[in-house]
Design a protein around this motif. Sequence first.
Motif, mmCIF file in Angstrom:
data_model
loop_
_atom_site.group_PDB
_atom_site.id
_atom_site.type_symbol
_atom_site.label_atom_id
_atom_site.label_comp_id
_atom_site.label_asym_id
_atom_site.label_seq_id
_atom_site.Cartn_x
_atom_site.Cartn_y
_atom_site.Cartn_z
ATOM 1 N N ALA A 160 0.832 -1.201 0.000
ATOM 2 C CA ALA A 160 0.000 0.000 0.000
ATOM 3 C C ALA A 160 0.872 1.258 0.000
ATOM 4 C CB ALA A 160 -0.927 0.000 1.214
ATOM 5 N N PHE A 161 1.990 1.222 0.729
ATOM 6 C CA PHE A 161 2.900 2.373 0.720
ATOM 7 C C PHE A 161 3.470 2.606 -0.680
ATOM 8 C CE2 PHE A 161 7.127 4.239 0.939
ATOM 9 C CZ PHE A 161 6.857 5.425 1.610
ATOM 10 N N ALA A 162 3.821 1.499 -1.365
ATOM 11 C CA ALA A 162 4.338 1.630 -2.724
ATOM 12 C C ALA A 162 3.300 2.275 -3.640
ATOM 13 C CB ALA A 162 4.756 0.271 -3.265
ATOM 14 N N ASN A 163 2.048 1.888 -3.497
ATOM 15 C CA ASN A 163 0.982 2.497 -4.295
ATOM 16 C C ASN A 163 0.854 3.985 -3.994
ATOM 17 O OD1 ASN A 163 0.350 -0.017 -5.421
ATOM 18 N ND2 ASN A 163 -1.179 -0.466 -3.847
ATOM 19 N N HIS A 164 0.923 4.313 -2.718
ATOM 20 C CA HIS A 164 0.827 5.706 -2.280
ATOM 21 C C HIS A 164 1.985 6.525 -2.849
ATOM 22 C CE1 HIS A 164 0.077 9.089 0.430
ATOM 23 N NE2 HIS A 164 1.336 9.017 0.845
ATOM 24 N N TYR A 165 3.184 5.971 -2.778
ATOM 25 C CA TYR A 165 4.388 6.655 -3.251
ATOM 26 C C TYR A 165 4.351 6.863 -4.761
ATOM 27 C CZ TYR A 165 9.406 7.526 -3.909
ATOM 28 O OH TYR A 165 10.626 8.079 -4.244
ATOM 29 N N ARG A 166 3.879 5.843 -5.471
ATOM 30 C CA ARG A 166 3.845 5.910 -6.935
ATOM 31 C C ARG A 166 2.612 6.631 -7.475
ATOM 32 N NH1 ARG A 166 5.395 -0.482 -7.132
ATOM 33 N NH2 ARG A 166 7.663 -0.234 -6.896
ATOM 34 N N ALA A 194 -2.551 4.252 8.933
ATOM 35 C CA ALA A 194 -3.418 5.376 9.287
ATOM 36 C C ALA A 194 -2.655 6.692 9.258
ATOM 37 C CB ALA A 194 -4.014 5.141 10.675
ATOM 38 N N LEU A 195 -1.419 6.670 9.729
ATOM 39 C CA LEU A 195 -0.601 7.887 9.781
ATOM 40 C C LEU A 195 -0.394 8.477 8.396
ATOM 41 C CD1 LEU A 195 1.170 9.745 11.574
ATOM 42 C CD2 LEU A 195 3.081 8.184 11.090
ATOM 43 N N TRP A 196 -0.148 7.603 7.412
ATOM 44 C CA TRP A 196 0.140 8.065 6.055
ATOM 45 C C TRP A 196 -1.035 7.918 5.107
ATOM 46 C CZ3 TRP A 196 5.151 4.781 6.553
ATOM 47 C CH2 TRP A 196 6.091 5.488 7.312
ATOM 48 N N LYS A 197 -2.177 7.535 5.652
ATOM 49 C CA LYS A 197 -3.393 7.349 4.841
ATOM 50 C C LYS A 197 -3.120 6.460 3.628
ATOM 51 C CE LYS A 197 -5.861 11.539 6.216
ATOM 52 N NZ LYS A 197 -6.772 10.749 7.076
ATOM 53 N N LEU A 198 -2.593 5.286 3.904
ATOM 54 C CA LEU A 198 -2.233 4.370 2.833
ATOM 55 C C LEU A 198 -3.467 3.677 2.260
ATOM 56 C CD1 LEU A 198 0.958 2.690 4.332
ATOM 57 C CD2 LEU A 198 0.774 4.768 2.936
ATOM 58 N N PRO A 199 -3.465 3.380 0.962
ATOM 59 C CA PRO A 199 -4.604 2.689 0.325
ATOM 60 C C PRO A 199 -4.580 1.187 0.626
ATOM 61 C CG PRO A 199 -2.901 3.103 -1.302
ATOM 62 C CD PRO A 199 -2.433 3.752 -0.028
ATOM 63 N N ALA A 200 -4.970 0.841 1.844
ATOM 64 C CA ALA A 200 -4.931 -0.550 2.316
ATOM 65 C C ALA A 200 -6.292 -0.970 2.830
ATOM 66 C CB ALA A 200 -3.892 -0.702 3.433
ATOM 67 N N VAL A 201 -6.707 -2.166 2.439
ATOM 68 C CA VAL A 201 -7.912 -2.781 3.002
ATOM 69 C C VAL A 201 -7.476 -4.043 3.727
ATOM 70 C CG1 VAL A 201 -10.138 -3.872 2.527
ATOM 71 C CG2 VAL A 201 -9.429 -1.839 1.223
ATOM 72 N N TYR A 202 -7.767 -4.113 5.013
ATOM 73 C CA TYR A 202 -7.417 -5.269 5.832
ATOM 74 C C TYR A 202 -8.651 -6.154 5.978
ATOM 75 C CZ TYR A 202 -3.336 -2.421 6.982
ATOM 76 O OH TYR A 202 -2.193 -1.664 6.900
ATOM 77 N N SER A 230 -8.449 2.798 17.652
ATOM 78 C CA SER A 230 -7.492 3.684 18.312
ATOM 79 C C SER A 230 -6.583 4.388 17.317
ATOM 80 C CB SER A 230 -6.643 2.900 19.318
ATOM 81 O OG SER A 230 -5.857 1.924 18.674
ATOM 82 N N PHE A 231 -6.557 3.895 16.086
ATOM 83 C CA PHE A 231 -5.774 4.538 15.033
ATOM 84 C C PHE A 231 -6.659 5.362 14.101
ATOM 85 C CE2 PHE A 231 -3.868 0.412 16.089
ATOM 86 C CZ PHE A 231 -2.631 0.829 16.579
ATOM 87 N N GLY A 232 -7.945 5.369 14.381
ATOM 88 C CA GLY A 232 -8.873 6.090 13.525
ATOM 89 C C GLY A 232 -9.211 5.356 12.249
#
Length: 353
Positions: A160-166, A194-202, A230-232
Amino acid sequence: MAVAARKAGRAGSGAANKPNSNKAPAKNAASNSPQFDKDQDLSAYNEMLLIRRFEEKSGQMYGMGLIGGFCHLYIGQEAVVVGMQMATIEGDQVITGYRDHGHMLACGMDPKGVMAELTGRRGGLSKGKGGSMHMFSKEKHFYGGHGIVGAQVSLGTGLAFANHYRENGNVSLTYFGDGAANQGQVYESFNMAALWKLPAVYVIENNRYAMGTSVSRASAQTDFSKRGLSFGIPGEQVDGMDVRAVYAAGQRAIEHARTGKGPYILEMQTYRYRGHSMSDPAKYRTKDEVARMREEFDPIEQVRRRLLESWKLSEDELKAIDSRVREIVNEAAEFATHDPEPDPSELYTDILL
């Protein structure tokens, strides 16, 4: 037999288990099932039936000694991954744990390649070196198959971070079970996502038993949709035995993540009919409990009834579908038992130092 709608873009002991550990799937407002059209029901039926028949054959081959090591079957949970894949678009990634054959098939991976990997053959999707728990397909955006409990959550967050970065607009779907949900690295991942608002679905596949311990005996908070509060991180409980409810929830969660709002948690309330693995006799639950879940909530039978009653398909037409699926699975098994084993030199390839 790929899911048509996807292309359109649109785990102790158990004698003392508490009675509420095997409650029926959630049917709250958030999981009300939308209506499927005939094509959607047919597609879902084909996909789930392929997974069911493939896993049944895998169990048979394991019993014959053709599959070694660990083998975790997905029988009963088919609606989860099929419904979620219907809500994805090309480029979205999938990563999961060791109960992974169904996810591979739903992602469109070749049944022959999956079965050949189970039997350790050259034509396997990891060249016969990964086995049941470790298969990958860059082409299908499938990143495993992981044998370490909870490890895929950190890796899925990295995707998800890679998607966010790219800034490529893709979403990472990370599947894990109710047992893995208690791992520490899961919450480190939640915090980062949550901190970086990553495009992740758990996607938490709550099949009621982490190996052999019921949820009520292992988790202080048994509503897994609340694990990210607790992480929003928003979440919801979903009837994971109803492919329509899964699809609707998947659409909501993926849209949330794709539009920059950050991660989302889906607790899929589902059920596995077999033991944790092929070596598990599942004595921590009664035969009546399993029979009741099969009779009242089976995900494939729900769609089968709709095809008969709402879409007026005949029994012969459904038998023909089953026959075609069995033929695909039998061909995969035939290939997986006659394909050569890897050359010993393969022990020294694909190694990073």
